[in-house]
Scaffold this motif. Structure first.
Motif, mmCIF file in Angstrom:
data_model
loop_
_atom_site.group_PDB
_atom_site.id
_atom_site.type_symbol
_atom_site.label_atom_id
_atom_site.label_comp_id
_atom_site.label_asym_id
_atom_site.label_seq_id
_atom_site.Cartn_x
_atom_site.Cartn_y
_atom_site.Cartn_z
ATOM 1 N N PRO A 1 0.808 -1.232 0.000
ATOM 2 C CA PRO A 1 0.000 0.000 0.000
ATOM 3 C C PRO A 1 0.839 1.279 0.000
ATOM 4 N N ARG A 2 2.060 1.212 0.477
ATOM 5 C CA ARG A 2 2.919 2.402 0.493
ATOM 6 C C ARG A 2 3.894 2.382 -0.682
ATOM 7 N N ASP A 3 4.840 1.454 -0.676
ATOM 8 C CA ASP A 3 5.863 1.445 -1.733
ATOM 9 C C ASP A 3 5.217 1.147 -3.080
ATOM 10 N N GLY A 4 4.222 0.250 -3.061
ATOM 11 C CA GLY A 4 3.542 -0.102 -4.304
ATOM 12 C C GLY A 4 2.766 1.063 -4.874
ATOM 13 N N VAL B 1 15.258 -6.712 5.511
ATOM 14 C CA VAL B 1 15.761 -6.477 4.151
ATOM 15 C C VAL B 1 14.606 -6.074 3.241
ATOM 16 N N HIS B 2 14.930 -5.185 2.310
ATOM 17 C CA HIS B 2 13.922 -4.563 1.449
ATOM 18 C C HIS B 2 14.477 -4.595 0.023
ATOM 19 N N PHE B 3 14.149 -5.671 -0.681
ATOM 20 C CA PHE B 3 14.730 -5.861 -2.009
ATOM 21 C C PHE B 3 13.730 -5.513 -3.102
ATOM 22 N N HIS B 4 14.159 -4.640 -4.006
ATOM 23 C CA HIS B 4 13.386 -4.429 -5.234
ATOM 24 C C HIS B 4 13.895 -5.451 -6.245
ATOM 25 N N ASP B 5 12.980 -5.894 -7.115
ATOM 26 C CA ASP B 5 13.291 -7.052 -7.963
ATOM 27 C C ASP B 5 13.700 -6.667 -9.384
ATOM 28 N N GLY C 1 9.369 -2.836 -9.198
ATOM 29 C CA GLY C 1 8.622 -3.391 -8.079
ATOM 30 C C GLY C 1 9.465 -4.066 -7.014
ATOM 31 N N ASN C 2 8.851 -4.171 -5.848
ATOM 32 C CA ASN C 2 9.462 -4.887 -4.731
ATOM 33 C C ASN C 2 9.395 -6.393 -4.971
ATOM 34 N N LEU C 3 10.144 -7.125 -4.171
ATOM 35 C CA LEU C 3 9.938 -8.564 -4.077
ATOM 36 C C LEU C 3 8.444 -8.800 -3.862
HETATM 37 MG MG MG Z 1 11.293 0.654 -1.612
#
Ligand code: MG
Ligand code: HMG
Length: 295
Positions: free
Chosen positions: A13-16, A202-206, A244-246
């Protein structure tokens, strides 16, 4: 070894939604968050109290929180950059915030309108006041493996920024690969350089397809809080190459296969991603969502 249980920190809801071209209606956001809680999420990053002209997609944060039926046992953290943001968050009855720092000068300038050092003048009073109010405080550090302007980020620089945030009293530090350039060796080396995996997420973008491999490396290095976004939506408007994020579904598929508990219902997550994709007008980039969706 691997943990028995993992906390999935949901950022969809936030990063997306901060990165969607179109503004998503507030009632769709509220329903999205409610569906995530229903699927078993216990931490859902709901929105941001940043400057509304910087991120117009999330300018409705107060309205959203007023509509949200906050469930007992579910945390709804929000991003807060400064005291103005903290005031707004407190007015909305928020119990958990996240400040977000940059590991590089270039991204601090672009994302926060501050330098690498002066970003702390903004965060320090926010964290102090939030702790006085009994809030839980997460900190992010972005661009941990590299940024689009400076190339690879030196490990020591990330550790210096991250330790400084932890020393302010933040409960948790999330390591952000904002543009998805890291690989598992980088993840292991960075986590080992911190030496305190129990305080890390951990905060991985894909972007480069490495998020799941990096996650496995992080789990092996002792991290047990993993950020992910339902359907793999996400990105950062101030980092052009970020995608996008993982995807939460990809993460849950892997963890389920490893026998690691998450408390999440994969079918409900996939149904939520399909529902959201209809509202966003494009299919989810998640491979697991695609595989589990009837054609
Ligand atoms: Mg992010
Ligand atoms: P600034 O322009 O330097 O702000 O922006 P300022 O402190 O100079 O204030 C200017 C005016 O804005 C003032 O109003 C303030 O009151 C107002 P005036 O007195 O002129 O009338 N203002 C605000 N209004 C509402 N809410 C606020 C607020 N703050 C100031 N919070 C600022 C500095 C930090 C505010 C701005 O740069 C900003 O909002 N940046 C946020 C950018 C952002 O949200 N980026 C995406 C999130 S980070 C991310 O995605 C990465 C992450 O996922 C991890 C990863 O992937 O690595 C977390």
């Amino acid at each position: 070894g691997l943990p028995d249980r993992v906390t999935v920190y949901e950022v969809g809801p936030r990063d997306g939604l901060q990165n969607e071209k179109a503004v998503v209606p507030v009632e769709v956001k509220a329903e999205f968050i409610d569906r995530l809680a229903d699927a078993g999420h216990r931490v859902i990053e709901a929105t941001s109290f940043v400057h509304p002209t910087w991120v117009p997609q999330l300018a409705d944060s107060a309205d959203l929180l007023a509509r949200l039926e906050r469930r007992p046992g579910v945390r709804y953290p929000v991003l807060v950059p400064n005291l103005r943001g903290l005031d707004r968050a407190l007015d909305s009855g928020v119990e958990e915030i996240a400040v977000f720092a940059s590991a590089t000068e270039s991204f601090a300038n672009r994302n926060l309108n501050r330098g690498l050092d002066s970003q702390f003048e903004m965060f320090e009073p926010v964290v102090a006041r939030a702790l006085e109010h009994g809030l839980r405080v997460r900190a992010y550090v972005s661009m941990v493996f590299g940024d689009p302007w400076e190339g690879p980020t030196p490990v020591g620089q990330v550790v210096a920024v991250g330790r400084r945030l932890l020393d302010l009293g933040c409960h948790e530090l999330s390591l952000g690969d904002t543009i998805g350039v890291g690989t598992p060796g980088h993840a292991t080396a960075l986590i080992e350089a911190f030496g305190t995996p129990e305080r890390l997420a951990v905060h991985f973008h894909d972007t480069y397809g490495q998020a799941l491999a990096n996650t496995l490396a992080a789990l092996r290095a002792g991290v047990s809080t993993i950020d992910a976004s339902t359907g793999g939506i996400g990105g950062c408007p101030y980092a052009e190459s970020a995608t996008g994020n993982l995807a939460t579904e990809d993460l849950v598929w892997m963890l389920r296969g490893l026998g690691i508990e998450t408390g999440l219902d994969l079918d409900k997550l996939v149904a939520t991603s399909v529902w959201l994709a209809e509202r966003l007008g494009r299919p989810s980039p998640s491979r697991v969502v695609q595989a589990l969706t009837p054609k």
